[in-house]
Scaffold this motif. Sequence first.
Motif, PDB file in Angstrom:
ATOM      1  N   LYS A  89       0.883  -1.067   0.013  1.00  0.00           N
ATOM      2  CA  LYS A  89      -0.059  -0.020   0.089  1.00  0.00           C
ATOM      3  C   LYS A  89       0.940   1.357   0.173  1.00  0.00           C
ATOM      4  N   ILE A  90       0.617   2.255  -0.907  1.00  0.00           N
ATOM      5  CA  ILE A  90       1.644   3.419  -1.016  1.00  0.00           C
ATOM      6  C   ILE A  90       0.851   4.537  -0.981  1.00  0.00           C
ATOM      7  N   GLU A  91       1.234   5.502  -0.571  1.00  0.00           N
ATOM      8  CA  GLU A  91       0.390   6.827  -0.466  1.00  0.00           C
ATOM      9  C   GLU A  91       1.343   7.943  -0.359  1.00  0.00           C
ATOM     10  N   PRO A  92       0.717   9.126  -0.624  1.00  0.00           N
ATOM     11  CA  PRO A  92       1.829  10.455  -0.852  1.00  0.00           C
ATOM     12  C   PRO A  92       1.864  10.980   0.456  1.00  0.00           C
ATOM     13  N   THR A  93       2.909  11.421   0.774  1.00  0.00           N
ATOM     14  CA  THR A  93       3.297  12.077   2.104  1.00  0.00           C
ATOM     15  C   THR A  93       3.988  13.284   1.841  1.00  0.00           C
ATOM     16  N   GLU A  94       3.722  14.281   2.648  1.00  0.00           N
ATOM     17  CA  GLU A  94       4.537  15.660   2.924  1.00  0.00           C
ATOM     18  C   GLU A  94       6.068  15.606   3.296  1.00  0.00           C
ATOM     19  N   ASN A  95       6.216  14.436   3.906  1.00  0.00           N
ATOM     20  CA  ASN A  95       7.625  14.526   4.264  1.00  0.00           C
ATOM     21  C   ASN A  95       8.541  14.153   3.413  1.00  0.00           C
ATOM     22  N   ASP A  96       9.981  14.225   3.200  1.00  0.00           N
ATOM     23  CA  ASP A  96      10.915  13.908   2.320  1.00  0.00           C
ATOM     24  C   ASP A  96      11.337  12.535   2.501  1.00  0.00           C
TER      25      ASP A  96
END
Length: 98
Positions: free
Chosen positions: A20-27
């Motif tokens: 499961k992959i999701e966007p993140t704000e973290n680098d």
Amino acid sequence: MNIVTEAIAGTVESNDIIIKIEPTENDGIEINLTSNVMQQFGEQIEKVIRETLSELGVEKARIEATDKGALDCTIKARTAAAVYRAAQSTDYEWRAGA
């Protein structure tokens, strides 16, 4: 590749893995791995996921992986499928041995 939405690939069947992959704000890449063979192969599973993400140009993402004894080729295929879905891309690069 830019991750724009959540996506999943794989099953909970024996010898498979769910990615499961999701966007993140973290680098960077954050991986949360659960595996019934974690002690023996946890590092290798995470390495294959990270290498596949790198090959696809993914620099920021959160990954939840639930492994049921998948081989490296299955881990790579499931990771790539999840990435393409999450990037909403159909620009697949299929090649022998991938």
